[in-house]
Design an enzyme around this catalytic site. Structure first.
Site, PDB file in Angstrom:
ATOM      1  N   SER A 119       0.813  -1.212   0.000  1.00 17.85           N
ATOM      2  CA  SER A 119       0.000   0.000   0.000  1.00 17.85           C
ATOM      3  C   SER A 119       0.847   1.262   0.000  1.00 17.85           C
ATOM      4  CB  SER A 119      -0.931   0.004   1.216  1.00 17.85           C
ATOM      5  OG  SER A 119      -0.202  -0.173   2.411  1.00 17.85           O
ATOM      6  N   HIS A 140      -2.486  -2.909  -5.978  1.00 16.36           N
ATOM      7  CA  HIS A 140      -2.941  -2.557  -4.638  1.00 16.36           C
ATOM      8  C   HIS A 140      -4.453  -2.718  -4.549  1.00 16.36           C
ATOM      9  CE1 HIS A 140      -3.691   0.764  -1.456  1.00 16.36           C
ATOM     10  NE2 HIS A 140      -3.624  -0.430  -0.888  1.00 16.36           N
ATOM     11  N   GLU A 152      -5.396  -0.409  -7.625  1.00 21.83           N
ATOM     12  CA  GLU A 152      -4.408   0.503  -8.207  1.00 21.83           C
ATOM     13  C   GLU A 152      -3.325  -0.321  -8.886  1.00 21.83           C
ATOM     14  OE1 GLU A 152      -4.045   4.513  -5.554  1.00 21.83           O
ATOM     15  OE2 GLU A 152      -3.237   2.701  -4.630  1.00 21.83           O
ATOM     16  N   ASN A 190      -4.064   6.106  -1.021  1.00 24.45           N
ATOM     17  CA  ASN A 190      -3.546   6.190   0.349  1.00 24.45           C
ATOM     18  C   ASN A 190      -2.823   7.500   0.623  1.00 24.45           C
ATOM     19  OD1 ASN A 190      -4.567   3.851   1.356  1.00 24.45           O
ATOM     20  ND2 ASN A 190      -2.725   2.637   1.067  1.00 24.45           N
TER      21      ASN A 190
END
Length: 284
Positions: A119, A140, A152, A190
């Site tokens: 992440s 991700h 992602e 994130n």
């Protein structure tokens, strides 16, 4: 390239979720963890998740049995030898991931793709541990994997177009929507989400509002489906701290400083839902 068999390393929350969606899409899955107990827990979690879908009439019992039949478990990485794609979903530790990538690199075929579900860690740096860095990519997924629609795709400096397109096609196969993201600390989602959660921890730490009121404020005032502290418990406070540490180190900017309360809770073992206690308490 055609992806028929997917290897998943790590039978925790993310790993078992990735295994479930791959198996549900008709792919063969090899789920690997170092402990049989972890694999047993993972299969129980997948079984319960599929039962929920049956109760919602989203799938049939026959679909469930077929999905479970597509998953094979192992404690030896050699079981990944026939995988077309291997997704590393181990703990958010760069050294652990680098070690696994080096081992997998020696086991799978030259045409296989290796991906990491990290992440926050640099995909370029992880790819450098492989002898075929052009066939390495970040994938991700988001928690809970069977529910969240996004993945992602993060290209390292070395990732070639063929690998990127194969990863995008795979995402479509498992019914996820893929977005392409540059390799940068925290990637896209994130980079935005985790500092917001960290700020909510600061608000709690400073006594500005209770956990319940912080979460209610964001749900009712900002239309978030879940409050930031409840989301922190779902993600895992240790994972959030690891991401904040990467952001803080990468940017050398105080706005990414982890909240002291977040670090202290991780030190206490209050990791959220998976430990039974985080910003809220959860029944065993």
């Amino acid at each position: 390239m055609q992806i028929n068999t997917v290897g998943v390393i790590g039978a925790g929350t993310m790993g078992n979720g990735i295994a479930q969606i791959c198996a549900s899409a008709g792919l063969k899955v090899v789920l690997v963890d170092i402990a049989d107990a972890a694999l047993d827990r993972a299969m129980s979690t997948i079984d319960a998740s599929l039962d929920k879908l049956i109760r919602k009439e989203s799938i049939t019992d026959s679909d469930k049995q077929q999905t479970l039949g597509n998953i094979h478990t192992a404690t030896d990485l050699q079981a990944l030898a026939g995988a077309d794609l291997v997704i590393e979903a181990a703990s958010e530790s760069e050294q652990v991931k680098l070690s696994l990538i080096r081992q997998v690199d020696e086991i799978v075929s030259a045409e296989a793709i290796i991906a990491s579900n990290t992440s926050s860690i640099s995909i370029t740096r992880l790819a450098a541990a492989s002898s075929r860095p052009q066939r390495f990519i970040g994938m991700h997924f988001f928690n809970p994997v069977p529910v969240m629609a996004l993945v992602e795709l993060i290209r390292g400096l070395q990732t070639d177009d063929r690998t990127h397109e194969a990863a995008r096609a795979f995402a479509e196969t498992v019914h996820k929507t893929a977005i392409s993201v540059r390799n940068h600390a925290g990637f896209a989602a994130n980079r935005i989400l985790v500092p917001m959660i960290n700020e909510a921890v600061f608000v709690l730490q400073e006594g500005i509002a209770s956990a319940e009121d912080i979460d209610m404020g964001m749900r009712l005032g900002c239309s978030h489906p879940i409050g930031p502290l409840a989301l922190a418990d779902l993600i895992g406070l240790d994972t959030l701290l690891a991401v904040m540490d990467v952001l803080y180190t990468s940017f050398n900017d105080s706005k990414y400083r982890p909240a002291p309360l977040l670090r202290e809770m991780v030190e206490a073992g209050y990791l959220g839902r998976k430990s039974g206690r985080g910003f809220y308490r959860y029944p065993a």
